[in-house]
Design a protein around this motif. Structure first.
Motif, PDB file in Angstrom:
ATOM      1  N   VAL A  79       0.842  -1.200   0.000  1.00 54.31           N
ATOM      2  CA  VAL A  79       0.000   0.000   0.000  1.00 54.31           C
ATOM      3  C   VAL A  79       0.876   1.247   0.000  1.00 54.31           C
ATOM      4  O   VAL A  79       0.598   2.226  -0.711  1.00 54.31           O
ATOM      5  N   ALA A  80       1.937   1.231   0.774  1.00 58.63           N
ATOM      6  CA  ALA A  80       2.846   2.380   0.828  1.00 58.63           C
ATOM      7  C   ALA A  80       3.426   2.684  -0.551  1.00 58.63           C
ATOM      8  O   ALA A  80       3.453   3.837  -0.998  1.00 58.63           O
ATOM      9  N   LEU A  81       3.895   1.655  -1.247  1.00 57.87           N
ATOM     10  CA  LEU A  81       4.474   1.855  -2.579  1.00 57.87           C
ATOM     11  C   LEU A  81       3.430   2.357  -3.568  1.00 57.87           C
ATOM     12  O   LEU A  81       3.706   3.224  -4.399  1.00 57.87           O
ATOM     13  N   ASN A 103       6.759  -7.588  -7.218  1.00 57.27           N
ATOM     14  CA  ASN A 103       5.519  -7.106  -7.856  1.00 57.27           C
ATOM     15  C   ASN A 103       4.853  -5.964  -7.088  1.00 57.27           C
ATOM     16  O   ASN A 103       3.967  -5.286  -7.629  1.00 57.27           O
ATOM     17  N   ALA A 104       5.252  -5.741  -5.842  1.00 59.39           N
ATOM     18  CA  ALA A 104       4.742  -4.584  -5.110  1.00 59.39           C
ATOM     19  C   ALA A 104       5.165  -3.282  -5.780  1.00 59.39           C
ATOM     20  O   ALA A 104       4.506  -2.254  -5.629  1.00 59.39           O
ATOM     21  N   VAL A 105       6.253  -3.318  -6.528  1.00 63.55           N
ATOM     22  CA  VAL A 105       6.682  -2.186  -7.361  1.00 63.55           C
ATOM     23  C   VAL A 105       6.209  -2.367  -8.794  1.00 63.55           C
ATOM     24  O   VAL A 105       5.683  -1.433  -9.421  1.00 63.55           O
ATOM     25  N   MET A 106       6.362  -3.588  -9.314  1.00 65.80           N
ATOM     26  CA  MET A 106       6.116  -3.795 -10.740  1.00 65.80           C
ATOM     27  C   MET A 106       4.649  -3.611 -11.133  1.00 65.80           C
ATOM     28  O   MET A 106       4.351  -3.036 -12.190  1.00 65.80           O
ATOM     29  N   ARG A 107       3.732  -4.098 -10.328  1.00 65.00           N
ATOM     30  CA  ARG A 107       2.326  -3.996 -10.728  1.00 65.00           C
ATOM     31  C   ARG A 107       1.803  -2.561 -10.687  1.00 65.00           C
ATOM     32  O   ARG A 107       1.103  -2.139 -11.625  1.00 65.00           O
ATOM     33  N   PRO A 108       2.121  -1.772  -9.662  1.00 60.93           N
ATOM     34  CA  PRO A 108       1.735  -0.356  -9.736  1.00 60.93           C
ATOM     35  C   PRO A 108       2.371   0.365 -10.934  1.00 60.93           C
ATOM     36  O   PRO A 108       1.719   1.161 -11.603  1.00 60.93           O
ATOM     37  N   LEU A 109       3.650   0.045 -11.205  1.00 63.61           N
ATOM     38  CA  LEU A 109       4.307   0.695 -12.340  1.00 63.61           C
ATOM     39  C   LEU A 109       3.671   0.287 -13.662  1.00 63.61           C
ATOM     40  O   LEU A 109       3.501   1.110 -14.568  1.00 63.61           O
ATOM     41  N   THR A 110       3.332  -0.988 -13.778  1.00 64.00           N
ATOM     42  CA  THR A 110       2.691  -1.452 -14.999  1.00 64.00           C
ATOM     43  C   THR A 110       1.346  -0.752 -15.203  1.00 64.00           C
ATOM     44  O   THR A 110       0.977  -0.377 -16.328  1.00 64.00           O
ATOM     45  N   LEU A 341       8.169 -18.454  -7.772  1.00 67.10           N
ATOM     46  CA  LEU A 341       8.723 -17.228  -8.346  1.00 67.10           C
ATOM     47  C   LEU A 341       8.682 -16.045  -7.376  1.00 67.10           C
ATOM     48  O   LEU A 341       9.141 -14.951  -7.710  1.00 67.10           O
ATOM     49  N   HIS A 342       8.120 -16.237  -6.202  1.00 76.15           N
ATOM     50  CA  HIS A 342       8.206 -15.263  -5.111  1.00 76.15           C
ATOM     51  C   HIS A 342       7.729 -13.867  -5.490  1.00 76.15           C
ATOM     52  O   HIS A 342       8.274 -12.860  -5.023  1.00 76.15           O
ATOM     53  N   CYS A 343       6.702 -13.786  -6.340  1.00 78.32           N
ATOM     54  CA  CYS A 343       6.136 -12.501  -6.767  1.00 78.32           C
ATOM     55  C   CYS A 343       7.183 -11.590  -7.400  1.00 78.32           C
ATOM     56  O   CYS A 343       7.079 -10.365  -7.322  1.00 78.32           O
ATOM     57  N   ALA A 344       8.192 -12.193  -8.018  1.00 69.77           N
ATOM     58  CA  ALA A 344       9.259 -11.391  -8.632  1.00 69.77           C
ATOM     59  C   ALA A 344       9.773 -12.097  -9.882  1.00 69.77           C
ATOM     60  O   ALA A 344      10.921 -12.535  -9.944  1.00 69.77           O
ATOM     61  N   PRO A 345       8.926 -12.201 -10.920  1.00 66.45           N
ATOM     62  CA  PRO A 345       9.312 -12.985 -12.100  1.00 66.45           C
ATOM     63  C   PRO A 345      10.561 -12.470 -12.802  1.00 66.45           C
ATOM     64  O   PRO A 345      11.390 -13.265 -13.263  1.00 66.45           O
ATOM     65  N   ASN A 346      10.726 -11.148 -12.894  1.00 66.47           N
ATOM     66  CA  ASN A 346      11.902 -10.644 -13.601  1.00 66.47           C
ATOM     67  C   ASN A 346      13.188 -10.910 -12.828  1.00 66.47           C
ATOM     68  O   ASN A 346      14.263 -11.045 -13.422  1.00 66.47           O
ATOM     69  N   SER A 347      13.080 -11.001 -11.505  1.00 72.17           N
ATOM     70  CA  SER A 347      14.251 -11.379 -10.715  1.00 72.17           C
ATOM     71  C   SER A 347      14.722 -12.768 -11.125  1.00 72.17           C
ATOM     72  O   SER A 347      15.925 -13.007 -11.305  1.00 72.17           O
ATOM     73  N   HIS A 348      13.771 -13.680 -11.276  1.00 79.62           N
ATOM     74  CA  HIS A 348      14.136 -15.039 -11.674  1.00 79.62           C
ATOM     75  C   HIS A 348      14.678 -15.081 -13.096  1.00 79.62           C
ATOM     76  O   HIS A 348      15.587 -15.869 -13.398  1.00 79.62           O
ATOM     77  N   LYS A 349      14.157 -14.239 -13.979  1.00 77.19           N
ATOM     78  CA  LYS A 349      14.712 -14.167 -15.328  1.00 77.19           C
ATOM     79  C   LYS A 349      16.158 -13.681 -15.281  1.00 77.19           C
ATOM     80  O   LYS A 349      17.033 -14.182 -16.002  1.00 77.19           O
ATOM     81  N   THR A 350      16.417 -12.693 -14.428  1.00 74.46           N
ATOM     82  CA  THR A 350      17.773 -12.159 -14.270  1.00 74.46           C
ATOM     83  C   THR A 350      18.710 -13.224 -13.710  1.00 74.46           C
ATOM     84  O   THR A 350      19.863 -13.348 -14.140  1.00 74.46           O
TER      85      THR A 350
END
Length: 385
Positions: A79-81, A103-110, A341-350
């Motif tokens: 919520v803060a983000l 995704n707490a950052v990625m979904r709001p940004l998307t 994937l721990h709610c961080a798919p791009n982290s796993h891609k990296t």
């Protein structure tokens, strides 16, 4: 340790146990106080307001900040983000983020991209380390901010936020940090690190209950933020417009007072026990586990130096199904982890672990050497099959 015991290693999701006294303090508020804050002219309401203010002040002490009124309570770091990102950035703005964001950052940004906001990911290497040399060339005339996690929730790798803070200051950028994985364990000084907003959650390293979090924000950045929520605050009740006063401007409605009481107690524990002591204990356990797991059938994901990461050991079981391994660790050995994937798919891609994910073991200072050795023994058993 006896087999079929219970070992909790999912502290990156939420810590367990919480700090001593937290449950009792929450219960004390519900059973013996129970009132609201900023809305009653009686002693219990005043004493509740004192606890809330004391909690803001303790967070300022912990995070190197000097404005308790600029500590905003929310439900959690997500919520803060959302409040910070959606309250500030608009069409035409460009942001830089790390390649390791949750995704707490990625979904709001998307969502914001649908309104004309753009962003680029600062690349990270295969261990999740930020490639800082790439940042200068990624700047655009409309770049307004850098948004970054302090540590990866997937592999624990730390981001160089002190360096990035200096970079942002040099280039006139806002700097927003998500400290969900480091608050209460690693030293953070907002002023020295040039942070404009620090988003935190209570239920991880701060050892508080679920449902309480927030952000600390500078005066200058707060003036640029449009509140995402509005409503009653108990102040300026003669007006139907939003108050300008902080924290009221961003704290509409009744706050989670049981959560704040619990957070107040956990912050007191952290002050007395010492976050340096907590970090050293966690790093020792993390290093011990990593050094005991060097088989070719395993890949340790992220850096292998516990001083450069939060207390996470993320493993890819080569030739096995990670989800099946996690299930067996729980069902056969009582070891609680998180797989996927721990709610961080791009982290796993990296990191090279997409789409299979990893089995994440996240350690607390409440864990013991005996527990870590037991976990290692059980992993060896599974690998030997």
């Amino acid at each position: 340790m006896a087999e079929n015991c219970k070992v909790y290693l999912d502290n990156a999701s939420t810590t367990y146990p919480k700090a001593p006294g937290v449950a009792q303090r929450v219960c004390e508020f519900i059973e013996h106080v129970g009132c609201n804050v900023n809305r009653g002219e009686y002693e219990d309401a005043y004493s509740t307001a004192e606890v809330v203010l004391d909690t803001r002040e303790r967070l300022c002490t912990l995070f190197g900040f000097n404005e308790p009124r600029n500590v905003i309570f929310t439900q959690n770091v997500t919520v803060a983000l959302n409040m910070v990102l959606k309250g500030c950035f608009k069409a035409g703005d460009h942001l830089l983020i790390s390649a390791m964001e949750h995704n707490a950052v990625m979904r709001p940004l998307t969502q914001l991209t649908e309104n004309g906001v753009t962003f680029d990911r600062i690349p990270c290497n295969r261990d999740g380390e930020l490639m800082v040399d790439e940042m200068e060339s990624m700047l655009r005339p409309n770049t307004r901010a850098v948004v970054m996690t302090h540590a990866s929730n997937v592999c624990g790798t730390l981001m160089p936020i002190e360096w990035v803070g200096a970079f942002c200051r040099e280039h006139g950028l806002k700097f927003i940090v998500d400290c969900a994985q480091t608050g209460g364990t690693f030293p953070i000084n907002m002023q020295a690190m040039h942070l404009d907003a620090l988003c935190f959650t209570g239920h991880k390293g701060l050892l508080a209950p679920q449902g309480i979090g927030g952000f600390l924000i500078t005066d200058s950045f707060a003036k640029e933020l449009t509140p995402l929520f509005s409503g009653g605050t108990g102040s300026f009740s003669n007006l139907e417009t939003l108050p300008l006063l902080l924290p009221d401007r961003f704290e509409a409605g009744t706050p989670n007072l049981p959560g704040i009481y619990g957070l107040n107690t956990s912050l007191n524990y952290l002050e007395k026990y010492g976050i340096d002591r907590i970090r050293e204990q966690e790093q020792s356990l993390t290093q011990r586990m990593m050094e005991s797991l060097t088989e070719k059938k395993l890949r340790l994901v992220g850096v292998d130096d516990a001083t450069k990461k939060s207390a996470i050991v993320s493993l890819d079981f080569l030739g096995k199904d990670n989800a099946e391994v996690a299930y067996r660790l729980d069902s056969e050995y009582g070891i609680m982890t998180r797989c996927g994937l721990h709610c961080a798919p791009n982290s796993h891609k990296t990191l090279g672990t997409f789409p299979q994910g990893t089995v994440r073991f996240s350690i607390s200072h409440f864990n013991t050497i005996t527990e870590i050795d037991y976990v290692v023994k059980c992993i060896h058993k599974i690998l030997a099959e």
